[in-house]
Design a protein around this motif. Structure first.
Motif, mmCIF file in Angstrom:
data_model
loop_
_atom_site.group_PDB
_atom_site.id
_atom_site.type_symbol
_atom_site.label_atom_id
_atom_site.label_comp_id
_atom_site.label_asym_id
_atom_site.label_seq_id
_atom_site.Cartn_x
_atom_site.Cartn_y
_atom_site.Cartn_z
ATOM 1 N N GLN A 20 -13.451 9.805 -25.754
ATOM 2 C CA GLN A 20 -14.742 10.397 -25.407
ATOM 3 C C GLN A 20 -14.956 11.815 -25.950
ATOM 4 N N PRO A 21 -13.920 12.672 -25.913
ATOM 5 C CA PRO A 21 -14.171 14.032 -26.394
ATOM 6 C C PRO A 21 -14.546 14.122 -27.880
ATOM 7 N N PHE A 22 -14.170 13.112 -28.659
ATOM 8 C CA PHE A 22 -14.500 13.180 -30.082
ATOM 9 C C PHE A 22 -15.966 12.833 -30.281
ATOM 10 N N GLU A 23 -16.647 13.738 -30.926
ATOM 11 C CA GLU A 23 -18.084 13.562 -31.073
ATOM 12 C C GLU A 23 -18.410 12.424 -32.033
ATOM 13 N N GLY A 24 -19.458 11.698 -31.723
ATOM 14 C CA GLY A 24 -19.999 10.753 -32.691
ATOM 15 C C GLY A 24 -19.315 9.415 -32.758
ATOM 16 N N ILE A 25 -18.302 9.211 -31.947
ATOM 17 C CA ILE A 25 -17.656 7.905 -32.022
ATOM 18 C C ILE A 25 -18.376 6.892 -31.133
ATOM 19 N N TYR A 26 -18.673 7.317 -29.905
ATOM 20 C CA TYR A 26 -19.422 6.434 -29.007
ATOM 21 C C TYR A 26 -20.889 6.859 -28.974
ATOM 22 N N GLN A 27 -21.785 5.887 -29.086
ATOM 23 C CA GLN A 27 -23.207 6.196 -28.892
ATOM 24 C C GLN A 27 -23.800 5.208 -27.908
ATOM 25 N N PRO A 28 -24.350 5.744 -26.815
ATOM 26 C CA PRO A 28 -24.916 4.826 -25.814
ATOM 27 C C PRO A 28 -26.116 4.085 -26.397
ATOM 28 N N ILE A 29 -26.310 2.903 -25.962
ATOM 29 C CA ILE A 29 -27.431 2.112 -26.466
ATOM 30 C C ILE A 29 -27.926 1.221 -25.333
ATOM 31 N N ASP A 30 -29.253 1.112 -25.218
ATOM 32 C CA ASP A 30 -29.818 0.275 -24.149
ATOM 33 C C ASP A 30 -29.685 -1.185 -24.506
ATOM 34 N N TRP A 31 -29.369 -1.957 -23.527
ATOM 35 C CA TRP A 31 -29.165 -3.396 -23.731
ATOM 36 C C TRP A 31 -29.793 -4.110 -22.554
ATOM 37 N N PRO A 32 -30.296 -5.302 -22.758
ATOM 38 C CA PRO A 32 -30.997 -5.982 -21.640
ATOM 39 C C PRO A 32 -30.159 -6.028 -20.366
ATOM 40 N N ASP A 33 -28.847 -6.281 -20.475
ATOM 41 C CA ASP A 33 -28.050 -6.347 -19.247
ATOM 42 C C ASP A 33 -27.284 -5.049 -19.010
ATOM 43 N N GLY A 34 -27.947 -3.927 -19.214
ATOM 44 C CA GLY A 34 -27.308 -2.645 -18.913
ATOM 45 C C GLY A 34 -26.927 -1.904 -20.182
ATOM 46 N N GLU A 35 -26.325 -0.702 -19.985
ATOM 47 C CA GLU A 35 -26.011 0.125 -21.136
ATOM 48 C C GLU A 35 -24.794 -0.409 -21.882
ATOM 49 N N LYS A 36 -24.853 -0.364 -23.181
ATOM 50 C CA LYS A 36 -23.688 -0.687 -23.988
ATOM 51 C C LYS A 36 -23.424 0.497 -24.905
ATOM 52 N N ILE A 37 -22.308 0.429 -25.668
ATOM 53 C CA ILE A 37 -22.083 1.525 -26.601
ATOM 54 C C ILE A 37 -21.941 0.999 -28.016
#
Lengths: 827, 228
Positions: A501-518
């Motif tokens: 998580q601390p590393f920037e830019g690796i995970y990006q949240p994204i909206d998905w019909p059944d909740g948030e995904k990454i």
């Protein structure tokens, strides 16, 4: 006998066994210290040599100078070698291969990164040295002494240089030649600084002579030679090594201290007598210190010799394994390191002999006459260990009481076991960490040759090449490698890892019909059946079945990633996301632009079929921080909606590496009809890499064996004497009816209890030190620390077993002795 | 001439309930050349007295003067040197150094004193002690009587003024015991030495000039024997 001082020699002679054991301890420790020192020095020198070959032997390069400054530079007394060079014209040999001429004066050729494999560097304008692959392109028959023509110039080949794979792939070669006249103001000046000079100071002096823009430093060489300023990685490594040496020194002290203390306790009566008839405490101390001196005189040279033998052993072993010298130079024996090891050894011997010597000096003369003087000092704590007597019986209770009876003895014994256990844990975890941060060998290391296409588009080669290669008698396996393909991958939120998580830019949240995904960036590598088979060896979860993989749109996840983080300036080593067989991933082709991805896009769903721990082959990826996936050609074609993906590379594994020459000819024959492919020989580089890992293993396991040995000597020494000192007491127990069996049980239990206590303390300290080393190691590369459970388990079991075994011989010896005599013996 | 004076010597071990008074304010004076036997039951304090006189231990209070000097004024170093030059110890368990030969064991006090061994005197001693043919034997190769003679030789080497013998015959049979005492008397006379000897054996005690009896840390009798 001319002086009471000769008592020392007589004592040592009379107690040959313990003297030998002590000398063995000293020898082992000194050889360990000197071997570590010599080895590191050797590696450093080899690294310097290697750097000179790959980066050049120069320290400072001036790319532009006026003649005045040139004079200042080359007449600087600290400059040992110098020379000018210019880059001449670039000539093309054929439609793809270009060659650039480097023309140099004086000794510049020696200072440039060159590695002459055969022959020598050119001496005049008519001679040239060039890379092997390049020479083959010009004239396949040419060798040293041949004449070659390049466009309008003629040269005699004076030497053949080692191949540079990068040059080969980019089809740009280098030709070295020599001249006597050069336009100094238009050439670059290479300068090497004399070994005797202060490197850092001289570099700074030279740097000031010219504008910064025109000065280039050979940074890697400067760092290796200790003039690179502060270097965090180097400091981290040095600190880890310092801890290791510190621990070896402490254990040396422990062994010698133990051995001396025991030797003195055994002779309390004799020292007491000497005191009674008028020896001063100083004289008694002198006797003990003389013993230490005598042992050093034998043990230290012997240890240094063993260190040297070990280093040369490593050298010859590496020659045997790798068929060639693994390191760029044979061992370089530094007199300073030998002297330093001897000094460290001598100091630790005196430090460890000093306390027992003081103790001997303070022995009361009454000790010689009555045992009362000794008994008075012994304060016995009254304690009840009900559960011990319940579990282990009367003998167990007696053992527990005995153990704590004499605080000093208890401390010495537990201390020595603690040291041994700690030593093992620290070395084992040092080794584990060293392997974690070093490269993991994979199947790519077993590849002998590669055939590489110039451009992925070159068509009409695939099937025929593969089939032809597989048909060759020398070839064992042919792995087809394909271009890699980048994707955006949508994974479940739960797969996120805290460490990432601390590393920037690796995970990006994204909206998905059944909740948030990454969303993470991913790269897919395509494996042929042969490669998939090889990948099974790296399997961690799930299973790899080619048919299923093709049918169901599934992928294999490679668990471990390794990338450098610009912000923390550290390496991360570990998984990008927590993925398991059965997890689902949505994929969208990454076309280079960072288009926002949403669930509305026509994404394709794939399922994780298996997880492999590390890359089975070198992973082809545009960015090491991408999620690494493997799939088959069919699935990839489906995902990419593309027909007929073509391999871009064939990796060939021979049946035996000995058939190198024969195989090379056969493969060259196969690819001759295809001008767009070329052959690369990996045998040398792979052998080197493989054997260097093997050597590291041999080395560290060797150290661990020596360390375990030191530890065992220590435990045996302490426990054996512990029993012999109480002979009378034990005999009395037998006299009043304790059976032999009971006695054995009591003593064995005592040994085991000591072993357990020592393991407990040793594990705690060992863990602490292991963590401390980890703190230094993460400067080099990021990874997570785990308590060294295996090491603790092994050390604990070994300590208890050794404790058990080491009480058996003195027990047997006691059995042989007459009970009455043992009782009457005065201690 | 008075050689040794013991003044109000008191020694106690332990504290509180466990306190044991080994010597209770003992006074004693011994002339040069006297042979004093100290007798008493075991635990009466006779060994403690001997240890204190020899400077092996320090008293709780009181003084010991030898040749007019208070030995407890000395520090450890000086006390050791005092022992080495003025006192010769003989113990019940002969306490020889097992790794040294007969000759080396006897020479030890001189060696500790950084002194050259007086060869003539050493040979004379070995002769007197009847060890001439055992010079190069280790203690383990000798009988009890022979070992004790080596110990006597060691005690005599530095020509001390006082010989302190703590049950020197305790481990020997009666014939050997007598021989040893005769030997001690002979050498004491020859070298003009004072002997303080602890014994249980009344026959041995009666060979002395004077018998001091100790009981519960106090001298209860001090008796001079008349020699005919």
């Amino acid at each position: 006998m001319r002086s009471y001082k000769q008592l020392t020699r007589k004592y040592l002679k009379a107690s040959k066994k313990r003297t030998a054991l002590t000398i063995l301890g000293i020898t082992l420790s000194i050889s360990l210290i000197s071997a570590i020192g010599l080895f590191l020095f050797w590696i450093q020198q080899a690294e310097i040599e290697e750097t000179k070959q790959t980066k050049g032997a120069y320290h400072v390069m001036f790319t532009k100078l006026d003649s005045d400054t040139v004079n200042k530079v080359i007449h600087n007394p600290n400059v040992s070698r110098y020379g000018f060079f210019t880059i001449g014209e670039t000539m093309s040999i054929n439609e793809k291969v270009m060659v650039t001429e480097y023309i140099a004066t004086n000794r510049a050729l020696e200072l440039l990164p060159t590695h002459v494999k055969k022959g020598r560097l050119p001496k005049n304008e008519t001679e040239a040295a060039l890379e092997e692959w390049l020479l083959k392109q010009i004239d396949p028959q040419a060798t040293v002494g041949s004449r070659i023509t390049l466009q309008h110039k003629q040269y005699t080949v004076s030497g053949i240089l080692g191949n540079d794979v990068e040059n080969q792939i980019s089809n740009k070669g280098i030709l070295l030649s020599k001249t006597n006249k050069i336009d100094e103001t238009n050439a670059s000046l290479l300068v090497e600084i004399s070994e005797k000079a202060d490197l850092e100071k001289t570099v700074n002096e030279l740097k000031k002579l010219s504008d910064d823009r025109y000065v280039q430093l050979n940074t890697k060489l400067l760092i290796l030679q200790g003039a690179g300023g502060d270097n965090e990685q180097a400091i981290g490594l040095y600190a880890a090594v310092a801890i290791i040496i510190g621990i070896v020194v402490i254990s040396t002290i422990a062994i010698i201290y133990n051995s001396f203390q025991i030797g003195i306790v055994e002779r309390i009566k004799q020292f007491g007598l000497l005191r009674a008839i008028g020896a001063t405490p100083k004289q008694i101390r002198a006797v003990v210190i003389r013993e230490a001196t005598f042992l050093s005189l034998i043990g230290i040279p012997l240890g240094l010799l063993c260190g040297l033998v070990a280093i040369y052993g490593i050298f010859f072993a590496s020659k045997l394994i790798a068929n060639e010298a693994l390191f760029a130079t044979p061992p370089i024996i530094s007199r300073n390191i030998l002297l330093l090891s001897a000094a460290i050894g001598l100091t630790s011997i005196y430090v460890s002999a000093w306390l027992p010597a003081r103790f001997a000096g303070s022995i009361s003369p009454l000790a010689a006459i009555s045992s009362r003087a000794l008994i008075v000092k012994e304060r016995i704590k009254k304690r009840k260990n009900r559960w011990i007597s319940k579990w282990l019986g009367f003998e167990g209770m007696l053992a527990a009481k005995n153990m704590k009876r004499d605080r000093k003895r208890y401390r010495i014994t537990v201390f020595s076991i603690t040291i041994s256990v700690m030593l093992f844990i620290v070395f084992k975890s040092f080794m584990d960490m060293a392997f974690t941060i070093s490269e993991h060998p994979n199947e790519s290391r077993n590849i002998h040759f590669s055939i590489v296409k110039d451009t992925p588009e070159a068509k009409g080669t695939a099937a025929s090449i593969s089939a032809a290669l597989r048909a060759l008698p020398t070839v064992d396996k042919v792995y087809e490698a394909y271009e890699s393909h980048d994707f955006y991958a949508i994974i479940d939120k739960e797969s996120e890892l805290k460490a990432v998580q601390p590393f920037e830019g690796i995970y990006q949240p994204i909206d998905w019909p059944d909740g948030e995904k990454i969303m993470v960036e991913a790269t897919i590598n395509i494996y042929d059946s042969e490669s998939l088979k090889a990948a099974r060896r790296y399997l961690e979860a799930g299973n790899i079945d080619e048919q299923q993989l093709t049918k169901e749109n599934v992928v294999i996840v490679i668990k471990n990633n390794e990338f450098y983080n610009d912000k923390t300036k550290k390496f991360y080593n570990g998984p990008i996301a927590h993925l398991q067989p059965g997890d689902e991933i949505y994929l969208e082709k990454d076309v280079g632009q960072r288009a926002p991805v949403s669930y509305k896009d026509a994404m394709q769903k794939v399922k994780v079929a298996a997880v492999v721990e590390d890359d089975p082959f070198h992973f082809r990826s545009s960015n090491p921080s991408r999620l690494k996936l493997i799939t088959t050609k069919t699935v990839a074609e489906r995902l990419l909606s593309q027909q007929k993906l073509q391999p871009v590379q064939w990796n060939i594994k021979l049946k035996t590496a000995e058939s190198e020459k024969e195989a090379e000819k056969q493969i060259e024959a196969v690819i001759r009809p295809y001008p767009s492919v070329m052959l690369i020989n990996h045998i040398d580089t792979n052998r080197k890499a493989k054997s260097s890992i093997l050597m590291l293993q041999i080395l560290v396991y060797g150290f661990i064996i020596v360390v375990s040995f030191i530890g065992s000597v220590n435990i045996i020494n302490t426990l054996t004497t512990n029993i012999l000192l109480r002979k009378r007491e034990l005999a009395s127990l037998q006299a009043i009816g304790l059976t032999n069996k009971g006695l054995k049980k009591m003593i064995v239990l005592e040994g085991v209890m000591y072993g357990t206590m020592g393991t407990l303390y040793g594990s705690i300290i060992g863990c602490g030190l292991s963590y401390l080393m980890y703190m230094f190691f993460i400067d080099v590369k990021q990874f997570s620390w785990q308590p060294p459970w295996t090491a603790m388990l092994i050390a604990g079991a070994a300590a208890v077993v050794i404790a058990y075994l080491s009480v058996l011989p003195p027990l047997a010896r006691m059995k042989k002795e007459h009970l009455i005599e043992a009782i009457r013996e005065e201690y | 001439m008075e050689l040794l004076r013991v003044e109000r010597l008191y020694k106690a071990y332990g504290t509180g309930e466990n306190k044991v008074e080994a010597l209770k304010y003992v006074n004693l004076s011994v002339e040069k050349g006297e042979f004093v036997a100290i007798v008493g039951a075991s635990g009466s304090g006779k060994s403690t007295l001997l240890h204190l006189i020899g400077g092996l231990d320090r008293p709780t209070s009181g003084n010991v003067f030898i040749d007019g000097e208070n030995i407890y004024d000395y520090n450890e170093e000086k006390l050791a040197i005092f022992r080495r030059r003025k006192i010769g110890f003989i113990f019940q368990f002969f306490n020889l150094i097992p790794v040294l030969t007969v000759e080396e064991n006897i020479s030890l006090p001189a060696l500790i004193d950084h002194d050259k061994v007086d060869k003539a005197y050493l040979n004379e001693l070995i002769d007197i002690l009847g060890l001439s043919n055992r010079r190069n034997h280790l203690p383990s190769e000798l009988s009890g009587g022979q070992q004790q003679r080596v110990a006597i030789g060691r005690a005599l080497l530095n020509k001390p003024s006082i010989i302190l013998a703590d049950e020197p015959t305790g481990n020997l049979d009666s014939k050997h015991s007598k021989d040893i005492i005769e030997l001690l008397k002979f050498t004491a006379k020859k070298y003009n030495q004072t002997i303080l000897l602890i014994t249980h054996d009344i026959q041995i005690a009666e060979m002395a000039d004077r018998i001091v009896t100790i009981q519960d840390g106090e001298i209860i009798s001090d008796q001079y024997l008349q020699r005919s």
